[in-house]
Design a protein around this motif. Structure first.
Motif, short mmCIF file in Angstrom:
data_model
loop_
_atom_site.label_atom_id
_atom_site.label_comp_id
_atom_site.label_asym_id
_atom_site.label_seq_id
_atom_site.Cartn_x
_atom_site.Cartn_y
_atom_site.Cartn_z
N THR A 156 48.34 34.82 43.64
CA THR A 156 48.18 35.21 42.24
C THR A 156 47.88 36.70 42.10
O THR A 156 48.18 37.30 41.07
N ALA A 157 47.29 37.29 43.15
CA ALA A 157 47.04 38.74 43.08
C ALA A 157 48.34 39.52 43.25
O ALA A 157 48.62 40.47 42.53
N ASN A 190 51.43 38.44 42.80
CA ASN A 190 52.38 38.17 41.71
C ASN A 190 51.65 38.14 40.38
O ASN A 190 51.77 37.19 39.61
N ARG A 191 50.88 39.18 40.16
CA ARG A 191 50.09 39.22 38.94
C ARG A 191 50.98 39.16 37.71
O ARG A 191 52.00 39.83 37.64
N GLY A 192 50.60 38.29 36.78
CA GLY A 192 51.33 38.23 35.52
C GLY A 192 52.54 37.31 35.55
O GLY A 192 53.10 37.02 34.51
N SER A 238 51.61 32.32 38.49
CA SER A 238 50.24 32.82 38.68
C SER A 238 49.38 32.46 37.48
O SER A 238 48.26 31.97 37.65
N ASN A 239 49.92 32.72 36.31
CA ASN A 239 49.14 32.42 35.11
C ASN A 239 48.84 30.93 35.02
O ASN A 239 47.74 30.53 34.65
N ARG A 283 39.57 32.52 43.04
CA ARG A 283 39.25 33.58 42.07
C ARG A 283 38.66 34.79 42.77
O ARG A 283 38.98 35.92 42.43
N ARG A 290 41.41 36.59 44.73
CA ARG A 290 42.29 37.32 43.82
C ARG A 290 41.64 38.62 43.36
O ARG A 290 42.24 39.69 43.43
N LEU A 350 43.00 42.34 44.32
CA LEU A 350 43.43 43.31 43.30
C LEU A 350 42.69 44.63 43.49
O LEU A 350 43.26 45.70 43.35
#
Ligand SMILES: Nc1ncnc2c1ncn2[C@@H]1O[C@H](COP(=O)(O)OP(=O)(O)O)[C@@H](O)[C@H]1O
Ligand SMILES: [Mg+2]
Lengths: 327, 321
Positions: free
Chosen positions: A119-120, A122-124, A128-129, A205, A208, A212
């Protein structure tokens, strides 16, 4: 280096002695062991004999050292209920708890780290969301509710997995394992998911957020500008730099998984030490409670020690700073 | 001009980098054009926020949302790279960042980082890469025995030497050095700059040297480009620009540079009045006109193009260069 390790081990032993002290105080002073064992109607002679046998008339220091000495040999006296040795009770229950805790920790940490990194990176992205918002449910639902929900879906409605117990276990003499039978593994699935889900969310979390942060660092920009591949950058540059916080949390989580398996063990009637403890509380079975406390404390201390030593393995700066401080 | 024109190594043509902030767009780089010739050291100078680092990031394709390249071409060795800078990163163009304390991975031995970079770009086995890395370390002035040392055991200057070794490792034709000495002790700055200059001259590597320090420009560069609010104010041979600056902004920068001579020690150092506007507040016309003591009415109306291939200033219209 050796000095640091020795110091860490020494610290761990100090903490253990403290935990043992608390555990001893509970053992010795919560309720009166003599009353608990003999009941109110015993004669004075009976009481004196028992006090003698239990060593209660010796000095408190001797009693504490006696307690430590016995604990070191895994002896915690007899359970008030059923008069079985506490050590036997725990030994028969511990494998169940450890297998559950370790399975769920492995699920929680490995999935958490993988999803956190995903998720980090492929942010957005849609996936991921989706993962992130689903994980919010994971943290906000209480464990017992997730357990009950899973039982309802997979045991009651679909009838795929057992809803309670450990299934068939194989006795290896010193350990009983559920890993070797199909029913054992099937029984492990729901409780370990229940227990691991929260850990996974938390680890994800954290991973991630750390990832980031690390990806913004100059050494990552330098790595990019040097033309290293994404794989090299994520795995050999970013990942090592998030290991310390992730391992810290993973360690704490493993500790709390062991300590708080109580809820999951209750929901799934899992025959582990958590369930043993709940029953001990119910019947005010002091020796069991005190031994359980010592055990959980021991687990925390050992995990902490391992985490601390891992720091040294990961970060050369810590190895050196410590050396400078001490030499 | 008698010598035949050399083919530029890098051409930046009409480059715009835009910042998207909700529904507004701001130009961080505005119609920027300049060339870098093979083997030359081009200085990129301007106050903080002028867009110097942005230019470097754009060349290496390291611009990330909310910023994006909205116009223009970046041509390296005749090939357009603004879409796939990854193909030149490291191997052809590498970068040196300002703060050497944070530009090396703290958890990995410098030797490992070198070998990793070398083997990513050059097809040699590990033993050869190790020898290569150790030789490089020696070249930048670090004992080859320190191959297995971790970054934190080096001083700032030494780390910047390691970073230089890393940047040189794949043998690029261009190095973008973004304020490579700004975070270092003054005593070390000159050494590092001299080292970088010597190694690049030996190899024929070009450098884009980003700095806000006119002194560094004077000592190190062959040509200089002056940036203001994402626009090219002036460009030319360093000696010419420093000796007869055409743009009032360049003149201001030079006047604001401390000099160690008897006269200047007595007088207070000149400062350009005002500050460079934020991206959202760049005025119409010449972006510098509000701070410019020589501005004429035209300056607030139209943005001057680069005149005589030298400076973007309306005053040049009347003058012959
Ligand atoms: N990520 C970003 N988001 C928004 N604005 C940015 C970002 N990065 C840089 N800028 C803006 O772009 C302009 C140029 O920045 P930069 O190239 O870093 O200047 P410098 O010449 O000091 O290196 C500045 O006004 C800065 O505020
Ligand atoms: Mg900058």
């Amino acid at each position: 280096m050796l000095l640091i390790i020795l110091r860490r081990i020494l610290q761990a032993i100090m903490v253990l002695l403290l935990v043992a002290l608390v555990s001893f105080i509970i053992f010795r002073y919560v309720g009166n062991p003599v009353d608990n064992i003999l009941g109110q109607e015993a004669t004075l002679a009976q009481r004196a004999a028992l006090e003698e046998a239990l060593g209660l008339n010796q000095s408190i220091y001797i009693q504490y050292f006696d307690f430590l000495w016995k604990a070191a040999q895994f002896e915690f006296g007899n359970s008030y209920r059923g008069a079985l040795p506490v050590s036997d009770l725990i030994a028969s229950r511990l494998p169940a708890t450890l297998e559950l805790a370790i399975t769920s920790a492995i699920i929680g940490v490995s999935l958490g780290v993988i999803l956190g990194i995903y998720t980090a990176i492929n942010r957005g992205s849609f996936l991921s969301n989706f993962i992130l918002s689903t994980s919010l449910i994971g943290v906000s639902l209480p464990t017992f509710l997730i357990g009950v929900l899973l039982i309802w879906i997979f045991s009651v409605e679909l009838n795929w997995l057992p809803s309670f117990g450990r299934g068939e276990v194989v006795d290896l003499g010193w350990w009983t394992t559920g890993f070797l039978t199909l029913s054992g593994i099937k029984s492990l699935i729901l409780p370990s998911i229940t227990l691991g889900l929260y850990q996974m969310t938390l680890v994800m979390r954290l991973t991630r957020a750390e990832m980031l942060e690390v990806l913004k660092q100059d050494y990552i920009r330098l790595a990019y500008s040097l033309g290293l591949t994404k794989k090299q950058i994520y795995f050999f540059h970013a990942l090592p730099n998030i290991l310390i916080p992730v391992i810290t949390i993973a360690g704490l989580q493993l500790g709390s998984v062991i300590a708080f398996a109580i809820i999951t063990e209750t929901v799934f009637q899992w025959p582990g030490v958590g369930l043993l403890f709940i029953n001990a509380v119910y019947y005010v079975d002091i020796p069991v409670m005190s031994a359980y406390l010592l055990l959980v404390g021991f687990a925390f201390v050992i995990i902490n020690l391992i985490v601390d030593l891992t720091y040294l393995l990961i970060d050369p700066r810590l190895r050196d700073n410590q050396l400078k401080l001490e030499v | 001009m008698t010598s035949k024109p050399v083919k530029p190594l890098l051409e930046i043509q009409n480059l715009d980098v835009t910042l998207k902030n909700r529904d507004s767009y701001f130009k961080a780089l505005d119609d920027l054009s300049f060339n870098v010739l093979p083997g030359e050291i081009l200085g990129l100078v301007g106050e903080s926020g002028a867009g110097k680092s942005m230019t470097g990031s754009a060349i290496l394709g390291l611009i990330e949302p909310p910023l994006f390249i909205s116009k223009g071409k970046i041509i390296f060795k005749g090939k357009r790279i603004e879409e796939n800078a990854i193909s030149v990163r490291g191997s052809m163009i590498s970068m040196i960042f300002q703060d050497p304390l944070v530009s090396l991975n703290p958890l990995r031995k410098i030797g490992d980082q070198l070998v990793e970079t070398i083997r990513t770009h050059i097809n040699i086995d590990k033993a050869e890469a190790i020898t290569y890395a150790k030789n490089l370390l020696e070249e930048v002035g670090i004992d080859r025995e320190r191959f297995n040392a971790y970054p934190h055991t080096f001083s700032g200057g030494m780390r910047q030497r390691v970073v230089i070794a890393l940047a040189l490792a794949p043998n690029p034709s261009l190095i973008i050095a973004d304020e490579p000495t700004s975070a270092l002790d003054v005593s070390v700055q000159a050494l590092i700059l001299a080292l970088l200059k010597r190694l690049c001259k030996e190899r024929g590597t070009s450098i884009i040297l980003i700095t806000h320090d006119m002194g560094v420009i004077a000592e190190t560069t062959d040509r200089v480009a002056v940036l203001y609010s994402g626009r090219l104010s002036e460009i030319g041979k360093t000696s010419e620009v420093l000796n007869s600056p055409k743009h009032p902004y360049t003149q201001g920068l030079i006047a604001a540079t401390p000099r160690i001579d008897a006269d200047s020690l007595k007088t207070k150092l000149y400062q350009i009045p005002g500050t460079m506007p934020d991206l959202s507040e760049i005025p119409d016309g010449c972006p510098f006109h509000q701070r410019c003591s020589k501005s004429i009415p035209k300056c607030s109306e139209n943005n001057p193009p680069l005149l005589y291939d030298r400076a973007s200033c309306w005053l040049l219209e009347k003058e012959s260069v």
